[in-house]
Design an enzyme around this catalytic site. Structure first.
Site, PDB file in Angstrom:
ATOM      1  N   ASP A 107       6.205  -0.969   3.579  1.00  0.00           N
ATOM      2  CA  ASP A 107       5.816  -1.772   4.743  1.00  0.00           C
ATOM      3  C   ASP A 107       6.796  -2.896   5.070  1.00  0.00           C
ATOM      4  OD1 ASP A 107       5.128  -3.002   2.359  1.00  0.00           O
ATOM      5  OD2 ASP A 107       3.286  -3.892   3.133  1.00  0.00           O
ATOM      6  N   GLU A 190       8.234  -8.199 -10.821  1.00  0.00           N
ATOM      7  CA  GLU A 190       9.671  -8.460 -10.661  1.00  0.00           C
ATOM      8  C   GLU A 190      10.212  -9.220 -11.878  1.00  0.00           C
ATOM      9  OE1 GLU A 190       7.297  -9.454  -8.550  1.00  0.00           O
ATOM     10  OE2 GLU A 190       7.747  -8.700  -6.534  1.00  0.00           O
TER      11      GLU A 190
HETATM   12  N1  UDP Z   1       1.313   0.700  -3.442  1.00  0.00           N
HETATM   13  C1  UDP Z   1       1.072   1.741  -4.314  1.00  0.00           C
HETATM   14  N2  UDP Z   1      -0.222   1.913  -4.783  1.00  0.00           N
HETATM   15  C2  UDP Z   1      -1.267   1.101  -4.431  1.00  0.00           C
HETATM   16  C3  UDP Z   1      -0.993   0.022  -3.553  1.00  0.00           C
HETATM   17  C4  UDP Z   1       0.312  -0.152  -3.086  1.00  0.00           C
HETATM   18  O1  UDP Z   1       1.970   2.502  -4.646  1.00  0.00           O
HETATM   19  O2  UDP Z   1      -2.399   1.321  -4.898  1.00  0.00           O
HETATM   20  C5  UDP Z   1       2.679   0.508  -2.927  1.00  0.00           C
HETATM   21  C6  UDP Z   1       2.742   0.207  -1.422  1.00  0.00           C
HETATM   22  O3  UDP Z   1       2.864   1.397  -0.674  1.00  0.00           O
HETATM   23  C7  UDP Z   1       3.958  -0.703  -1.318  1.00  0.00           C
HETATM   24  C8  UDP Z   1       3.988  -1.431  -2.655  1.00  0.00           C
HETATM   25  O4  UDP Z   1       3.219  -0.624  -3.567  1.00  0.00           O
HETATM   26  O5  UDP Z   1       5.156   0.037  -1.155  1.00  0.00           O
HETATM   27  C9  UDP Z   1       3.380  -2.828  -2.587  1.00  0.00           C
HETATM   28  O6  UDP Z   1       2.054  -2.739  -2.089  1.00  0.00           O
HETATM   29  P1  UDP Z   1       1.527  -3.609  -0.862  1.00  0.00           P
HETATM   30  O7  UDP Z   1       2.501  -3.520   0.260  1.00  0.00           O
HETATM   31  O8  UDP Z   1       0.122  -3.228  -0.590  1.00  0.00           O
HETATM   32  O9  UDP Z   1       1.536  -5.061  -1.530  1.00  0.00           O
HETATM   33  P2  UDP Z   1       2.054  -6.471  -1.014  1.00  0.00           P
HETATM   34  O10 UDP Z   1       3.208  -6.786  -1.900  1.00  0.00           O
HETATM   35  O11 UDP Z   1       2.449  -6.367   0.414  1.00  0.00           O
HETATM   36  O12 UDP Z   1       0.901  -7.365  -1.238  1.00  0.00           O
HETATM   37 MN    MN Z   2       3.645  -4.923   1.248  1.00  0.00          MN
END
Ligand code: UDP
Ligand code: MN
Length: 241
Positions: A107, A190
């Site tokens: 995203d 990270e």
């Molecule tokens: N993701 C995943 N499994 C999950 C939730 C998220 O593989 O159950 C992936 C998601 O597609 C993205 C990354 O992990 O590439 C980070 O997730 P998200 O964007 O929901 O988290 P953020 O960092 O934006 O809060």
């Molecule tokens: Mn994200």
């Protein structure tokens, strides 16, 4: 020749998945020498993703590695770790020693000039990430061309206060490390990963004009509440009503 950049994108099935991957994948077609590793948090490879990867014409690897159930039940679920770990193992096994590893969530939004910045990475290079957290930007703090600290809205005791899209790793350096891992700890993925690389802050290679330019953003897609979108359309390439 030019180092290959292994772009690791974790993803999981939900209505927005194909939209996100189409946008990101088409961006990647504008970049030379990238190998896209799409790592699904799933026990099987989704055919709509396979079809997209074939249409794009990029070198790619398609993996499926589900999150163990124990982590799904946690209050703060560590997202995308099982699948990123699988991609890491793939790069350690198959990656070109000249190459570079970069994590890019499905995203996020990226300016393709960032690939020129990261392509020459010896150990680990870093740059700012926009639209993230309370401070709206997360960045290494640079003095005299060296990292002297981090500007980040959520320090949380982390040695490396960076987002997943804020760094790249040289594949030869990665391969030299014996205990590379990514922890199943939400918010510390990270930091845990970079610590497992035996990295010192003084070794960080500063990019994006001394970390003054934002070339990647931690954008997020709103969940679409439509009842129709709750149906699983991913067996098809597009939503065909
Ligand atoms: N993701 C995943 N499994 C999950 C939730 C998220 O593989 O159950 C992936 C998601 O597609 C993205 C990354 O992990 O590439 C980070 O997730 P998200 O964007 O929901 O988290 P953020 O960092 O934006 O809060
Ligand atoms: Mn994200």
């Amino acid at each position: 020749g030019m180092p290959i950049i292994y772009v690791v994108t974790p993803t999981y099935r939900r209505p927005e998945m194909i939209a996100e991957l189409t946008r990101l994948g088409q961006t990647l077609t504008m970049v030379q020498r990238v190998h896209w590793i799409v790592a699904e948090d799933s026990s099987t490879c989704t055919s709509a993703i396979t079809n997209l990867l074939q249409r794009l014409g990029l070198p790619y690897t398609h993996l499926a590695t589900p999150m163990p159930d124990i982590y799904r039940k946690e209050r703060y679920v560590p997202r995308g770790v099982s699948n990123r770990r699988a991609a890491l193992a793939w790069v350690k096994e198959n990656g070109d020693d000249n190459g570079v590893l970069f994590f890019l969530d499905d995203d996020n939004a990226i300016d393709i000039r960032l690939f020129d910045e990261m392509r020459s990475t010896d150990k680990v290079s870093m740059w700012p990430v926009g639209l993230i957290g309370d401070y709206t930007v997360s960045s290494p703090v640079v003095n005299d061309g060296k990292v002297v600290g981090f500007y980040d809205g959520w320090p949380a005791g982390r040695k490396f206060q960076v987002d997943m899209a804020g760094f790249a790793v040289g594949v030869a350096y990665l391969k030299k490390q014996k205990k590379v891992t990514m922890p199943y700890i939400a918010g510390h993925e990270e930091d845990g990963f970079l610590k497992s690389l035996n990295l010192s802050v003084k070794d960080i290679e500063v990019r994006a004009d001394g970390c003054t330019t934002i070339l990647v953003w931690h954008t997020r897609t709103a969940k679409n509440p439509s009842r129709l979108l709750k149906l699983d359309h991913h067996q098809n390439d597009n939503i065909k009503l």
